[in-house]
Design a protein around this motif. Structure first.
Motif, PDB file in Angstrom:
ATOM      1  N   SER A  79       0.865  -1.182   0.000  1.00  0.00           N
ATOM      2  CA  SER A  79       0.000   0.000   0.000  1.00  0.00           C
ATOM      3  C   SER A  79       0.898   1.227   0.000  1.00  0.00           C
ATOM      4  CB  SER A  79      -0.927   0.009   1.224  1.00  0.00           C
ATOM      5  OG  SER A  79      -0.194   0.280   2.402  1.00  0.00           O
ATOM      6  N   ASP A  80       0.288   2.388  -0.023  1.00  0.00           N
ATOM      7  CA  ASP A  80       1.065   3.633  -0.018  1.00  0.00           C
ATOM      8  C   ASP A  80       1.902   3.798   1.251  1.00  0.00           C
ATOM      9  OD1 ASP A  80      -0.008   4.281  -2.472  1.00  0.00           O
ATOM     10  OD2 ASP A  80      -1.565   5.584  -1.635  1.00  0.00           O
ATOM     11  N   THR A  81       1.438   3.207   2.349  1.00  0.00           N
ATOM     12  CA  THR A  81       2.120   3.398   3.626  1.00  0.00           C
ATOM     13  C   THR A  81       2.821   2.143   4.129  1.00  0.00           C
ATOM     14  OG1 THR A  81       0.084   2.886   4.808  1.00  0.00           O
ATOM     15  CG2 THR A  81       0.513   5.219   4.318  1.00  0.00           C
ATOM     16  N   GLY A  82       2.848   1.084   3.354  1.00  0.00           N
ATOM     17  CA  GLY A  82       3.471  -0.164   3.795  1.00  0.00           C
ATOM     18  C   GLY A  82       2.755  -1.352   3.192  1.00  0.00           C
ATOM     19  N   PHE A  83       1.969  -2.028   4.029  1.00  0.00           N
ATOM     20  CA  PHE A  83       1.246  -3.218   3.597  1.00  0.00           C
ATOM     21  C   PHE A  83      -0.198  -3.150   4.059  1.00  0.00           C
ATOM     22  CE2 PHE A  83       5.680  -4.206   3.698  1.00  0.00           C
ATOM     23  CZ  PHE A  83       5.870  -4.893   2.516  1.00  0.00           C
ATOM     24  N   LEU A  84      -1.074  -3.699   3.241  1.00  0.00           N
ATOM     25  CA  LEU A  84      -2.505  -3.681   3.517  1.00  0.00           C
ATOM     26  C   LEU A  84      -3.066  -5.072   3.302  1.00  0.00           C
ATOM     27  CD1 LEU A  84      -5.313  -2.187   3.854  1.00  0.00           C
ATOM     28  CD2 LEU A  84      -5.277  -1.931   1.365  1.00  0.00           C
ATOM     29  N   ALA A  85      -3.947  -5.493   4.202  1.00  0.00           N
ATOM     30  CA  ALA A  85      -4.712  -6.731   4.027  1.00  0.00           C
ATOM     31  C   ALA A  85      -6.181  -6.391   4.263  1.00  0.00           C
ATOM     32  CB  ALA A  85      -4.251  -7.805   5.004  1.00  0.00           C
ATOM     33  N   SER A  86      -7.021  -6.977   3.428  1.00  0.00           N
ATOM     34  CA  SER A  86      -8.458  -6.739   3.520  1.00  0.00           C
ATOM     35  C   SER A  86      -9.168  -8.092   3.525  1.00  0.00           C
ATOM     36  CB  SER A  86      -8.910  -5.895   2.322  1.00  0.00           C
ATOM     37  OG  SER A  86     -10.292  -5.668   2.367  1.00  0.00           O
ATOM     38  N   PHE A  87     -10.197  -8.215   4.378  1.00  0.00           N
ATOM     39  CA  PHE A  87     -10.891  -9.486   4.579  1.00  0.00           C
ATOM     40  C   PHE A  87     -12.401  -9.288   4.566  1.00  0.00           C
ATOM     41  CE2 PHE A  87      -6.966  -9.327   6.922  1.00  0.00           C
ATOM     42  CZ  PHE A  87      -6.337 -10.516   6.640  1.00  0.00           C
ATOM     43  N   GLU A  88     -13.115 -10.365   4.254  1.00  0.00           N
ATOM     44  CA  GLU A  88     -14.568 -10.443   4.411  1.00  0.00           C
ATOM     45  C   GLU A  88     -14.904 -11.760   5.095  1.00  0.00           C
ATOM     46  OE1 GLU A  88     -16.737 -10.129   0.749  1.00  0.00           O
ATOM     47  OE2 GLU A  88     -16.543  -7.958   0.680  1.00  0.00           O
ATOM     48  N   ILE A  89     -16.098 -11.822   5.625  1.00  0.00           N
ATOM     49  CA  ILE A  89     -16.648 -13.068   6.162  1.00  0.00           C
ATOM     50  C   ILE A  89     -17.751 -13.489   5.207  1.00  0.00           C
ATOM     51  CG2 ILE A  89     -18.020 -14.108   8.010  1.00  0.00           C
ATOM     52  CD1 ILE A  89     -15.337 -13.613   9.113  1.00  0.00           C
TER      53      ILE A  89
END
Length: 129
Positions: free
Chosen positions: A38-48
């Motif tokens: 991501s712009d600031t490092g790392f990003l993780a996105s989740f759903e259930i």
């Protein structure tokens, strides 16, 4: 058309890769939507993805909190040190018409606070046909 609940994304940002945390949350029933830079490092996105609780934001957040509470020591350390932990509750709506309410129960808010996460509400404009 009324406002409709769409889903909840759990978003986590950290200065280091989130691979181990993603593996553990995946094993706990969270669907990994994104895991990368991501712009600031790392990003993780989740759903259930749970048919029984699909339309109930409270039940989905509780499922997320249960998954977070089941994390092992290393993944929990990453969770605790993350720069951002947000439950993004998504709705879809046409331009404003009347009043819309959506409530989170106090026990759900308590679980969110215990997990050290924030809440964000996103309302998407429904495409007109």
């Amino acid at each position: 058309m009324p406002v409709e609940f769409i889903n909840i994304d759990l978003e986590i940002e950290f200065s280091e890769p989130l691979d181990h945390l993603c593996r553990e949350l995946d094993e706990a029933g969270c669907l990994v939507l994104y895991n990368g830079s991501s712009d600031t490092g790392f990003l993780a996105s989740f759903e259930i993805e749970d048919e029984e609780s699909r339309d109930d934001p409270n039940a989905i957040i509780i499922s997320f909190c249960d998954a977070i509470n089941s994390l092992g020591e290393q993944a929990l350390l990453v969770w605790d040190q993350a720069d951002r932990r947000v439950f993004d509750i998504g709705y879809e709506s046409c331009p404003p018409e009347g009043v819309f309410t959506s409530a989170l129960r106090c026990e759900v808010l308590d679980q969110i606070a215990k997990c050290g996460a924030d809440v964000k509400i996103t309302i998407y404009q429904r495409a007109t046909k």
